[in-house]
Write a protein that holds these residues in place. Structure first.
Motif, PDB file in Angstrom:
ATOM      1  N   ASN A 172       0.837  -1.211   0.000  1.00 54.32           N
ATOM      2  CA  ASN A 172       0.000   0.000   0.000  1.00 54.32           C
ATOM      3  C   ASN A 172       0.870   1.259   0.000  1.00 54.32           C
ATOM      4  O   ASN A 172       0.460   2.320   0.422  1.00 54.32           O
ATOM      5  CB  ASN A 172      -0.989   0.011   1.165  1.00 54.32           C
ATOM      6  CG  ASN A 172      -0.324   0.194   2.506  1.00 54.32           C
ATOM      7  OD1 ASN A 172       0.880   0.001   2.618  1.00 54.32           O
ATOM      8  ND2 ASN A 172      -1.087   0.579   3.509  1.00 54.32           N
TER       9      ASN A 172
ATOM     10  N   MET B 114       3.267   2.305   1.772  1.00 53.71           N
ATOM     11  CA  MET B 114       3.677   2.994   2.998  1.00 53.71           C
ATOM     12  C   MET B 114       5.182   3.244   2.977  1.00 53.71           C
ATOM     13  O   MET B 114       5.703   4.075   3.699  1.00 53.71           O
ATOM     14  CB  MET B 114       3.307   2.169   4.240  1.00 53.71           C
ATOM     15  CG  MET B 114       1.852   2.243   4.632  1.00 53.71           C
ATOM     16  SD  MET B 114       1.274   3.912   4.954  1.00 53.71           S
ATOM     17  CE  MET B 114       1.791   4.141   6.655  1.00 53.71           C
TER      18      MET B 114
ATOM     19  N   LEU C 162       7.006   6.700   2.588  1.00 53.72           N
ATOM     20  CA  LEU C 162       7.352   7.615   3.677  1.00 53.72           C
ATOM     21  C   LEU C 162       8.842   7.570   3.984  1.00 53.72           C
ATOM     22  O   LEU C 162       9.368   8.441   4.648  1.00 53.72           O
ATOM     23  CB  LEU C 162       6.568   7.263   4.950  1.00 53.72           C
ATOM     24  CG  LEU C 162       5.050   7.286   4.824  1.00 53.72           C
ATOM     25  CD1 LEU C 162       4.413   7.061   6.178  1.00 53.72           C
ATOM     26  CD2 LEU C 162       4.587   8.605   4.241  1.00 53.72           C
TER      27      LEU C 162
ATOM     28  N   ARG D   1      -4.659   3.484  -0.617  1.00 52.75           N
ATOM     29  CA  ARG D   1      -4.614   3.091   0.796  1.00 52.75           C
ATOM     30  C   ARG D   1      -6.004   2.939   1.376  1.00 52.75           C
ATOM     31  O   ARG D   1      -6.186   2.265   2.388  1.00 52.75           O
ATOM     32  CB  ARG D   1      -3.808   4.114   1.589  1.00 52.75           C
ATOM     33  CG  ARG D   1      -2.331   4.043   1.259  1.00 52.75           C
ATOM     34  CD  ARG D   1      -1.555   5.113   1.961  1.00 52.75           C
ATOM     35  NE  ARG D   1      -0.169   5.102   1.496  1.00 52.75           N
ATOM     36  CZ  ARG D   1       0.589   6.188   1.418  1.00 52.75           C
ATOM     37  NH1 ARG D   1       0.098   7.361   1.766  1.00 52.75           N
ATOM     38  NH2 ARG D   1       1.832   6.089   1.010  1.00 52.75           N
ATOM     39  N   LYS D   2      -6.975   3.614   0.759  1.00 51.54           N
ATOM     40  CA  LYS D   2      -8.349   3.423   1.194  1.00 51.54           C
ATOM     41  C   LYS D   2      -8.796   1.994   0.880  1.00 51.54           C
ATOM     42  O   LYS D   2      -9.542   1.387   1.626  1.00 51.54           O
ATOM     43  CB  LYS D   2      -9.258   4.430   0.483  1.00 51.54           C
ATOM     44  CG  LYS D   2     -10.716   4.316   0.827  1.00 51.54           C
ATOM     45  CD  LYS D   2     -11.475   5.445   0.163  1.00 51.54           C
ATOM     46  CE  LYS D   2     -12.956   5.374   0.440  1.00 51.54           C
ATOM     47  NZ  LYS D   2     -13.620   4.286  -0.259  1.00 51.54           N
TER      48      LYS D   2
ATOM     49  N   MET E  79      -4.377  -1.113   6.564  1.00 52.05           N
ATOM     50  CA  MET E  79      -3.200  -1.657   7.228  1.00 52.05           C
ATOM     51  C   MET E  79      -3.370  -1.645   8.739  1.00 52.05           C
ATOM     52  O   MET E  79      -3.927  -0.715   9.307  1.00 52.05           O
ATOM     53  CB  MET E  79      -1.980  -0.834   6.841  1.00 52.05           C
ATOM     54  CG  MET E  79      -0.695  -1.399   7.395  1.00 52.05           C
ATOM     55  SD  MET E  79       0.707  -0.760   6.471  1.00 52.05           S
ATOM     56  CE  MET E  79       1.891  -2.044   6.739  1.00 52.05           C
TER      57      MET E  79
ATOM     58  N   PHE F 226      -0.969  -2.201  12.230  1.00 48.65           N
ATOM     59  CA  PHE F 226       0.456  -2.164  12.553  1.00 48.65           C
ATOM     60  C   PHE F 226       0.813  -3.127  13.681  1.00 48.65           C
ATOM     61  O   PHE F 226      -0.048  -3.652  14.378  1.00 48.65           O
ATOM     62  CB  PHE F 226       0.872  -0.746  12.934  1.00 48.65           C
ATOM     63  CG  PHE F 226       0.737   0.233  11.807  1.00 48.65           C
ATOM     64  CD1 PHE F 226       1.832   0.605  11.059  1.00 48.65           C
ATOM     65  CD2 PHE F 226      -0.501   0.767  11.474  1.00 48.65           C
ATOM     66  CE1 PHE F 226       1.710   1.492  10.016  1.00 48.65           C
ATOM     67  CE2 PHE F 226      -0.632   1.660  10.428  1.00 48.65           C
ATOM     68  CZ  PHE F 226       0.477   2.025   9.704  1.00 48.65           C
TER      69      PHE F 226
ATOM     70  N   LYS G 164       2.438  -2.492  16.560  1.00 50.26           N
ATOM     71  CA  LYS G 164       2.015  -1.990  17.865  1.00 50.26           C
ATOM     72  C   LYS G 164       0.667  -1.321  17.677  1.00 50.26           C
ATOM     73  O   LYS G 164       0.507  -0.547  16.747  1.00 50.26           O
ATOM     74  CB  LYS G 164       3.036  -0.961  18.375  1.00 50.26           C
ATOM     75  CG  LYS G 164       3.616  -1.303  19.733  1.00 50.26           C
ATOM     76  CD  LYS G 164       4.648  -0.280  20.155  1.00 50.26           C
ATOM     77  CE  LYS G 164       3.989   1.016  20.590  1.00 50.26           C
ATOM     78  NZ  LYS G 164       4.928   2.142  20.615  1.00 50.26           N
TER      79      LYS G 164
ATOM     80  N   ASN H  91      -1.880   1.340  17.494  1.00 50.29           N
ATOM     81  CA  ASN H  91      -1.614   2.784  17.485  1.00 50.29           C
ATOM     82  C   ASN H  91      -2.888   3.603  17.335  1.00 50.29           C
ATOM     83  O   ASN H  91      -3.037   4.358  16.388  1.00 50.29           O
ATOM     84  CB  ASN H  91      -0.614   3.139  16.385  1.00 50.29           C
ATOM     85  CG  ASN H  91      -1.086   2.712  15.013  1.00 50.29           C
ATOM     86  OD1 ASN H  91      -2.088   2.023  14.887  1.00 50.29           O
ATOM     87  ND2 ASN H  91      -0.396   3.135  13.981  1.00 50.29           N
ATOM     88  N   PRO H  92      -3.824   3.462  18.274  1.00 53.52           N
ATOM     89  CA  PRO H  92      -5.015   4.311  18.184  1.00 53.52           C
ATOM     90  C   PRO H  92      -4.629   5.775  18.350  1.00 53.52           C
ATOM     91  O   PRO H  92      -3.648   6.081  19.016  1.00 53.52           O
ATOM     92  CB  PRO H  92      -5.878   3.843  19.358  1.00 53.52           C
ATOM     93  CG  PRO H  92      -4.935   3.198  20.298  1.00 53.52           C
ATOM     94  CD  PRO H  92      -3.822   2.632  19.471  1.00 53.52           C
ATOM     95  N   PHE H  93      -5.394   6.673  17.713  1.00 53.50           N
ATOM     96  CA  PHE H  93      -5.180   8.105  17.913  1.00 53.50           C
ATOM     97  C   PHE H  93      -5.615   8.481  19.324  1.00 53.50           C
ATOM     98  O   PHE H  93      -6.476   7.824  19.904  1.00 53.50           O
ATOM     99  CB  PHE H  93      -6.024   8.910  16.925  1.00 53.50           C
ATOM    100  CG  PHE H  93      -5.722   8.630  15.494  1.00 53.50           C
ATOM    101  CD1 PHE H  93      -4.428   8.708  15.014  1.00 53.50           C
ATOM    102  CD2 PHE H  93      -6.729   8.282  14.611  1.00 53.50           C
ATOM    103  CE1 PHE H  93      -4.146   8.451  13.682  1.00 53.50           C
ATOM    104  CE2 PHE H  93      -6.453   8.027  13.280  1.00 53.50           C
ATOM    105  CZ  PHE H  93      -5.157   8.108  12.817  1.00 53.50           C
TER     106      PHE H  93
ATOM    107  N   ARG I 222     -10.862   0.303  12.803  1.00 48.15           N
ATOM    108  CA  ARG I 222     -10.601   1.578  12.144  1.00 48.15           C
ATOM    109  C   ARG I 222     -10.250   1.359  10.674  1.00 48.15           C
ATOM    110  O   ARG I 222     -10.679   2.106   9.794  1.00 48.15           O
ATOM    111  CB  ARG I 222      -9.451   2.283  12.860  1.00 48.15           C
ATOM    112  CG  ARG I 222      -9.171   3.663  12.370  1.00 48.15           C
ATOM    113  CD  ARG I 222      -8.113   4.326  13.209  1.00 48.15           C
ATOM    114  NE  ARG I 222      -6.830   3.634  13.082  1.00 48.15           N
ATOM    115  CZ  ARG I 222      -5.772   3.911  13.817  1.00 48.15           C
ATOM    116  NH1 ARG I 222      -5.829   4.842  14.750  1.00 48.15           N
ATOM    117  NH2 ARG I 222      -4.648   3.259  13.661  1.00 48.15           N
ATOM    118  N   ALA I 223      -9.471   0.287  10.419  1.00 48.52           N
ATOM    119  CA  ALA I 223      -9.121  -0.014   9.036  1.00 48.52           C
ATOM    120  C   ALA I 223     -10.342  -0.492   8.259  1.00 48.52           C
ATOM    121  O   ALA I 223     -10.511  -0.169   7.087  1.00 48.52           O
ATOM    122  CB  ALA I 223      -8.011  -1.059   8.998  1.00 48.52           C
TER     123      ALA I 223
END
Lengths: 293, 252, 298
Positions: B52, B54, B57, B85-86, B90, B92, B94, B96-98, B161-162
């Motif tokens: 996707n 990533m 970056l 990416r939509k 993905m 991860f 760890k 990683n919630p906002f 979330r994904a």
């Protein structure tokens, strides 16, 4: 024997530190009390309303007038103008450096900005006098370029380094996992910065603005060099006088009520700083408590 | 015959001067679970992140070869990487919630992709949480901070979330390595359910996990794809001696 | 055999899903461009300012300029008195500020048991560090020049600087004291070290670089200070023996620069001094950055 000696040393050390702590507190108290006690008499004599809200300052005339409204407004407008100029540029620069810039560029520019932050304010004033003031005069066809606008620009350049530095630190501290997650969801860089990085760093960014505000309100020397220093009501293209410069320009020859009035101005300045600090630190607390639930 | 959803063709990838992937070719079909295994540093995560983009970056990254998503080149400059990416979500390593509420975490993706209607958002959030088997645990505290959840819950939240932007493919980078056995079991169960709707590519260092959940498994070693086969075949009858050594625990 | 979906089909499918096809992308580009713009403004301002001052300064700096003193009679211009005054005004205050500020920080962090007192002192010292320097100048003038009858003198200026800078040192020291892990303290105490022993053998050692950063910051602030010194230390530029110098008026480099530029209109001299101040600022910020890099390495 040795333990007794050690014990005495420990005891003495704790006394010394206690004493130093108290001296520091005492200094704070003395300054605050001194400011208040020397600032109040003139306000009493002149009258608070007259002092704060009348627009004529003529301290040396036969019928002296002590209205500091022009100074208050000039300081407010000057600071606001400087913030309007410096904050968008500074935060934009910080975001670019934190999220987009190649490391070499970031290091190089940061170095320059750190030097800029350390340059004495009188040097800014000097460059303002020699470069900015003549330029503004010819640009806007004025008889004298020393005016509120010049002061705003000089102040903006002076607070730029603190805005960039502090917001950059805050933005760099945002965990990259947040940003990665956002990008993996198909967010653009703009959306990621606006909705993830920026909110996560907002208390630091607010702090950078507070710092800039404090520095702009309190600056005297650079401003006196480029603002002309006449006690007019504020006007972009006219010579103006700030709260700080009002003190420094008359202090050396003031006496009597005039001198007391200058102390009162210092008190007003102190209250201003107190107000901005408290309001903005409250704001920051709110922001932080919003983050935690 | 079915189309592969994702198709890598002779993919090379460099980090600066270091070549991290050597000519990888791999077809991934719809609604399957593909596990990528191999010792650490073998390129399996790098490969996953290429799918996707990533890896964009990382500044020093350079890619040659093709990756096709639904037969379309993902490196084509005309394609909007954000749309890619939509469609390829993905999760991860760890969680990683906002630092926002549970609700806002899930609604983040739909919102940036243009959904503003509150009722629609409510539905999406509920569906995503149900799909991620988290709804029962959190439905009464959607406004609470996502950081108040346990590690396993946070990871399922990240999966939800994904899912909320309705991807076709879900990439998972060692999603259970930071979790305890019970949370891990829950996530594996979840992956099994998700496979009816989504294509899943999962990197794992845990061979039992690969055996439990994957339809197909790819074995990577030093940036090369050594073997790719049905999971049972790969583990029971490895064709390459290096695969055999690895799955029998002789190195790695 | 495999029906290839064309680019066009894919795009049509995508734009059907979206209401505004390329809107987001353009917004993103505009945003990045404006960030780049902001960064460029910063870069141009910063470097052109530094280069401008340097270029204007170079022709004016020479040995006569550095080692002479200004005199109307002999028509000479030199900044030796200002250099010496600056030195006094740096070293004198540092001698007091460092022990006081560090001591107060140690008291707050290691000894003081009342959390309310700590937060009270922190609050007040935060306010103190926000007070404009002109206000300090006023207080210093009232307190030291008049109340203690020191007149406008280097000594009064130095004492004012002490008061001004205690909060800075205190704050930076306390920040670095906070970063010392408690396990260090526990380790030392468990070995039978007393509190003071623990502090000066373990705690202070591990936060030395933080303290030095604070001192560098203070040096920078004193070098740049002008408003407060103008009111308390005056602006004379005469060479005096040290003892007499303490009790007579004297301008630091920044004050002298102000006087040359604003009162006398001698911009060349002012730029010469500005150049020297720029060099000193450069040295300080490079030193601070080296220090920071070293701390990070550890």
């Amino acid at each position: 024997m040795k333990t007794i000696k050690n014990k005495t040393i420990e005891q003495i050390a704790s006394w010394i530190f206690f004493a130093i702590g108290m001296i520091t507190i005492l200094c704070v108290l003395v300054i605050t009390l001194y400011l208040i006690s020397s600032g109040l008499p003139a306000i009493q004599k002149i009258g608070l309303k007259e002092f704060l809200f009348s627009s004529t300052w003529n301290s040396t005339g036969s019928d002296p007038k002590f209205g500091i409204l022009p100074f208050i407004l000039t300081s407010l407008y000057g600071t606001l103008g400087a913030l309007l100029l410096a904050v968008p540029v500074g935060i934009g620069c910080a975001i670019y450096l934190s999220k987009f810039a190649p490391p070499a560029l970031k290091r190089c520019l940061l170095m320059g900005i750190q030097v800029l932050a350390g340059i004495p304010s009188v040097v800014f004033g000097l460059v303002g006098m020699v470069v900015l003031v003549p330029w503004i005069r010819s640009m806007f066809h004025l008889s004298d370029g020393a005016c509120l606008l010049s002061a705003m620009i000089v102040l903006a350049i002076m607070i730029l380094p603190s805005v960039v530095n502090v917001s950059l630190n805050a933005l760099d501290a945002v965990p990259s996992e947040y940003e990665e997650a956002s990008i993996a969801l198909g967010a653009t860089k703009l959306e990621t910065v606006r909705k993830v990085s920026f909110p996560a760093a907002r208390s630091g960014i607010l702090a950078s603005i507070i710092l800039g505000t404090g520095r702009a309100i309190g600056e005297a020397m650079a401003v006196i060099m480029v603002s002309g220093n006449v006690a007019n009501m504020p006007n972009m293209f006219q010579s103006v006088r700030f709260l700080t410069t009002a003190i420094s320009s008359e202090m050396s020859y003031a006496s009597g009520l005039q001198k007391e009035a200058l102390f009162s101005i210092a008190l007003v300045l102190f209250v201003f700083i107190l107000l901005t600090n408290t309001i903005l630190s409250k704001l920051m607390k709110e922001v932080q408590s919003n983050d935690s639930h | 015959m079915m189309n592969p959803v994702l198709q890598a063709k002779g993919l090379d990838l460099w980090y600066g001067d270091h070549q991290a992937l050597h000519s990888i070719s791999l077809d991934i079909f719809e609604k399957t679970v593909v596990a990528l295994i191999g010792p650490s540093g073998c390129g399996k995560s790098t490969f996953l992140k290429t799918l996707n983009r990533m890896n964009d970056l990382v500044d020093s990254v350079r890619v040659e070869g093709d990756v096709l998503y639904e037969s379309h080149d993902i490196f084509d400059p005309i394609l909007d990487v954000n749309d890619l990416r939509k469609e390829i979500g993905m999760v991860f390593q760890k969680p990683n919630p906002f630092p926002m509420s549970i609700y806002d975490n899930i609604a983040y993706g739909p919102r940036i992709h243009g959904i503003k209607n509150k009722r629609v958002l409510d539905q999406i959030v509920e569906q995503a949480l149900k799909d991620a088997a988290l709804w029962d645990e959190v439905h009464d505290r959607l406004k609470k901070s996502a950081l108040s959840l346990s590690g396993g819950q946070q990871q399922r939240l990240c999966i939800a979330r994904a899912l909320a932007i309705q991807p076709k493919v879900l990439l998972m980078d060692e999603p259970t390595s930071a979790l305890d056995p019970i949370s891990t079991a829950k996530i594996e169960e979840l992956i099994d359910q998700l496979k009816t709707k989504y294509t899943i590519v999962i990197v794992t260092h845990n061979m039992q996990q690969a055996m439990r959940i994957a339809d197909q498994t790819a074995f990577f070693l030093m940036g090369e794809l050594i073997e790719f086969n049905d999971t049972q075949e790969l583990f029971l009858r490895p064709q390459d001696p290096r695969t055999s050594d690895y799955v029998n625990g002789r190195f790695g | 055999m495999i029906p290839i979906k064309t680019k066009e089909m894919l795009l049509i499918q995508r734009s059907a899903e979206k209401t505004k096809p390329n809107y987001r992308k353009w917004k993103d580009r505009l945003f990045q461009a404006s960030l780049w713009g902001a960064m460029s403004v910063c870069a141009v301002l910063t470097f052109s300012l530094i280069v401008y001052v340097a270029i204007k300064a170079v022709p004016n700096i020479n040995l006569d300029f550095l080692l002479g003193q200004p005199s109307y009679i002999e028509d000479t211009i030199g900044i030796l008195p200002a250099i010496l005054n600056t030195l006094y005004l740096l070293l004198g205050p540092l001698l007091f500020v460092v022990p006081l500020g560090v001591g107060a920080a140690i008291y707050l962090n290691e000894y003081c048991k009342s959390a309310r007192l700590v937060s009270l002192i922190e609050y007040t010292s935060d306010i103190l560090s926000g007070i404009p320097s002109i206000v300090y100048g006023l207080v210093g003038m009232l307190f030291f020049c008049q109340f203690f009858n020191l007149q406008t003198s280097i000594l009064a200026g130095a004492l004012t600087l002490v008061i001004m800078n205690i909060p800075t040192i205190m704050k930076t020291t306390r920040e670095s004291l906070k970063t010392v892990p408690n396990s260090y303290r526990e380790g030392a105490r468990a070995l039978g070290a007393g509190k003071w022993k623990t502090i000066h053998t373990v705690v202070l050692k591990s936060c030395r670089s933080g303290m030095i950063t604070g001192i560098l910051l203070t040096v920078g602030r004193i070098l740049g200070e002008s408003a407060a010194l103008l009111l308390t230390a005056g602006f004379a530029q005469v060479l005096n023996p040290i003892y007499e110098g303490m009790f007579s008026s004297g301008a630091s480099l920044s004050v002298a620069m102000y006087v040359f530029a604003k009162e006398r209109g001698e911009f060349d001299v002012a730029f010469g001094i500005a150049g020297i101040l720029l060099i000193l600022t450069l040295i300080i910020s490079v030193a601070a950055q080296i220090l920071e890099a070293r701390t990070k390495e550890r």
